[in-house]
Each structure stands twice: as structure tokens, then as C-alpha cells.
Design a protein around this motif. Structure first.
Motif, PDB file in Angstrom:
ATOM      1  N   GLY A 245      17.125 -31.811  40.166  1.00 33.02           N
ATOM      2  CA  GLY A 245      16.738 -32.302  39.024  1.00 33.02           C
ATOM      3  C   GLY A 245      17.376 -31.781  38.218  1.00 33.02           C
ATOM      4  N   HIS A 279      14.157 -35.608  39.972  1.00 34.13           N
ATOM      5  CA  HIS A 279      13.997 -35.498  39.321  1.00 34.13           C
ATOM      6  C   HIS A 279      14.884 -35.483  37.822  1.00 34.13           C
ATOM      7  CE1 HIS A 279      10.698 -34.966  36.403  1.00 34.13           C
ATOM      8  NE2 HIS A 279      11.371 -33.903  35.288  1.00 34.13           N
ATOM      9  N   MET A 292      10.321 -31.272  34.850  1.00 32.61           N
ATOM     10  CA  MET A 292      10.955 -30.289  36.350  1.00 32.61           C
ATOM     11  C   MET A 292       9.919 -28.645  37.095  1.00 32.61           C
ATOM     12  SD  MET A 292      14.128 -29.830  34.834  1.00 32.61           S
ATOM     13  CE  MET A 292      14.909 -31.462  34.003  1.00 32.61           C
ATOM     14  N   ALA A 295       7.620 -30.661  39.108  1.00 30.26           N
ATOM     15  CA  ALA A 295       8.440 -31.319  40.886  1.00 30.26           C
ATOM     16  C   ALA A 295       8.416 -30.371  41.576  1.00 30.26           C
ATOM     17  CB  ALA A 295       9.433 -32.049  39.767  1.00 30.26           C
TER      18      ALA A 295
END
Length: 309
Positions: A245, A279, A292, A295
Motif C-alpha cells: 500500500g 493499494h 488502506m 485493504a
């Protein structure tokens, strides 16, 4: 890159770190306190090393954890942020870069979690990072190597717990913690899934931009860029699961530097593309966002809670 070349990179990087991972051993810990949380307990531990050093840690255990049905686990790696006072407390109290602490989210997933305090942080604040890094380098070692070796020893401890399924252990972290999460997974194949935030870019590109100087002294590994790039090193995690991320306004992952590392990582997963996920938020800096977090939790559910690894 063939399998032999990949194995050579792993061994060369371990040598560059200057620390023998298997020599970092944690003795059975002392429980200092236990706090009841909504979905389990948070225990504060004190480990001793073979040389007599003390290392503080936090162990999260979800309600109902037992040896009859072992739980998946996460080695949580705390961040840096020039906040040497935070250390392992990040897991319980959070830090400015996180939307909130991870403690209750991870317990709610049914994960056993261990976070151990890195050198130069919390109760280990002395010597300071600059001095510790220089001392290590003068002796042919690295502070980063010491950190990774201690995290590997933490993985030993997690793996030996009767209520942990050692086939389902992952790593998680943001910033320095994220760097630890993917480096350790690249070097230690016992880790089945690695989730990292705000820490991934091509280092050679960062040097050209001057952004590398924002990293702490801990991250200095002499000879690394003559051996491999960030993308190649993170590619050693393949085919195991990996989540990355980033925010593209982050000094540590500027767009061009991130893209180089991302492309190399995608290539490493060309035979198992579903095991790699990103992400990416174009307008976000060095911080976690609610999207985030969602995810990350989805990734952990899929790769550790479910048994399809």
C-alpha cells in the motif's frame, strides 16, 4: 531471473546485513501485565536474549485461542517516524501515521499477534540510532541486520506457541515497520503473507532524488544496490502472498521510483499474479487511510484466515 540467482541474492543480502539470523535467540518471556480487550487479551512481555539484554514485546491473543485449533498469527513490525518514544506502544496506542491502532482490528480477525521493540526505541532508546548504526558498521555489521535478526527470533517464538498455526504466519507494518515486514519475508520463507504500507520504492531512484536521506540510519546496508534492487529483493517473497500500500505523494514512494519497483515486483509474480496486490492512492502522503486499512484487513482475511495460501 532463475531460481539459483534468486537464492544467491538472498544469501548475499544476509551477508551484507552482517548478522547471523539463527544466533538471535529469545529466552522464554516474563509476563509483565495482561489487559483485557474486546476480542482477547494484550500481554506485555519481557524477553531476555542470550547476552542478557532485555527486549519488551506485546502479545495479542484472541478469545478462544487454543492448541486444539491453532490460530493464524502476525508478526507486527512497529514504525519509526523519529518517535523513539513510541516503539511497541504503536500496536495499542497508535501513531500519527495510522488512522487508529491495529490492536482491536487484528484481535477481531482471530489473529495471534507479536510486536517486539526494536533497538533504539522505547525502553531500548540508548544508544541512539546514529551511534548504534555507526558502531555496527565499524564492526562489520548493520543495525538493520540486528533488527531483522531479532524479528526472525520473534518469528521463532510465534512458531513455537502451541495455539499458533505456524503454516499461517504473516508480517505487517507501516513505514520502517513496513520495510521490516517485506524484508523479513524476503529473507525468511516461513512467512506466508507480507503486508506493508508506505515504504516501497526503487532505492537507486530515491538516491537520485535525494529522498533516501529521509530514511533513518538503521536502513544503511553497504553494498545493497550493487547486489539487487528493491523490486528484486521484494520479489523473493514470490510466490507467497504480498500486499503493498502506497500514497504517491509520499516522499518514500514518489511515482517514478515506485513504478520501477512495482514493475519488477509484478514480473516476479508473473506465474502467480493473484498472490500480489497493491493499494495505490495518488493524493496521499506518508500515512495510512481508511481505504488502506480496509485493504490490509481484507488481505489478511484472505491469506491468513482462509487456508488457501
Amino acid at each position: 531471473m532463475n531460481t539459483t540467482a534468486l537464492l544467491e541474492i538472498r544469501e548475499t543480502v544476509k551477508n551484507l546485513l552482517g548478522v547471523e539470523f539463527q544466533r538471535a535467540k529469545l529466552l522464554p518471556p516474563q509476563i509483565r501485565s495482561t489487559e483485557q480487550r474486546a476480542h482477547g487479551t494484550a500481554k506485555r512481555l519481557n524477553f531476555k536474549t542470550q547476552d542478557g539484554s532485555n527486549i519488551a514485546a506485546i502479545l495479542l491473543e484472541p478469545t478462544g485461542a487454543n492448541s486444539e485449533s491453532p490460530s493464524p498469527a502476525v508478526l507486527y513490525c512497529h514504525a519509526h517516524g523519529a518517535r523513539y518514544d513510541i516503539g511497541i506502544n504503536e500496536l495499542i496506542d497508535g501513531r500519527p501515521a495510522l488512522i487508529n491502532p491495529y490492536v482491536d482490528d487484528l484481535l477481531a480477525l482471530g489473529l495471534v499477534v507479536l510486536c517486539i521493540e526494536m533497538p533504539c526505541f522505547g525502553a531500548r532508546a540508548h544508544p541512539e540510532e546514529s551511534a548504534a548504526s555507526k558502531t555496527a558498521l565499524w564492526f562489520g555489521k548493520t543495525l538493520f541486520g540486528q533488527m531483522l535478526a531479532e524479528l526472525s527470533a520473534g518469528l521463532d517464538y510465534l512458531s513455537d506457541l502451541s495455539h499458533v498455526d505456524c503454516a499461517r504466519i504473516g508480517t505487517l507494518g507501516i513505514s520502517m515497520g513496513g520495510t521490516h515486514a517485506w524484508w523479513l519475508a524476503a529473507l525468511d520463507t516461513r512467512i506466508k503473507a507480507a503486508a506493508h504500507l508506505c515504504c516501497f520504492a526503487d532505492l537507486q531512484s530515491l538516491v537520485k532524488l535525494g529522498n533516501h536521506d529521509n530514511h533513518g540510519h538503521y536502513m544503511t546496508v553497504p553494498g545493497l544496490l550493487a547486489t539487487c534492487s528493491s523490486g528484486q529483493l521484494a520479489g523473493l517473497i514470490a510466490p507467497r502472498a504480498q500486499f503493498c500500500g502506497v500514497g504517491l505523494q509520499d516522499w518514500s514512494s514518489p511515482p517514478d521510483a515506485f513504478k520501477i519497483a512495482q514493475d519488477e515486483l509484478i514480473k516476479a509474480y508473473e506465474n502467480t499474479p493473484t498472490m500480489l496486490s497493491f493499494h495505490i492512492e495518488p493524493d496521499v502522503g506518508h500515512e495510512e487511510t481508511p481505504a488502506m486499512r480496509a485493504a490490509v484487513l481484507t488481505f489478511l482475511k484472505r491469506r491468513l484466515i482462509a487456508r488457501a495460501l
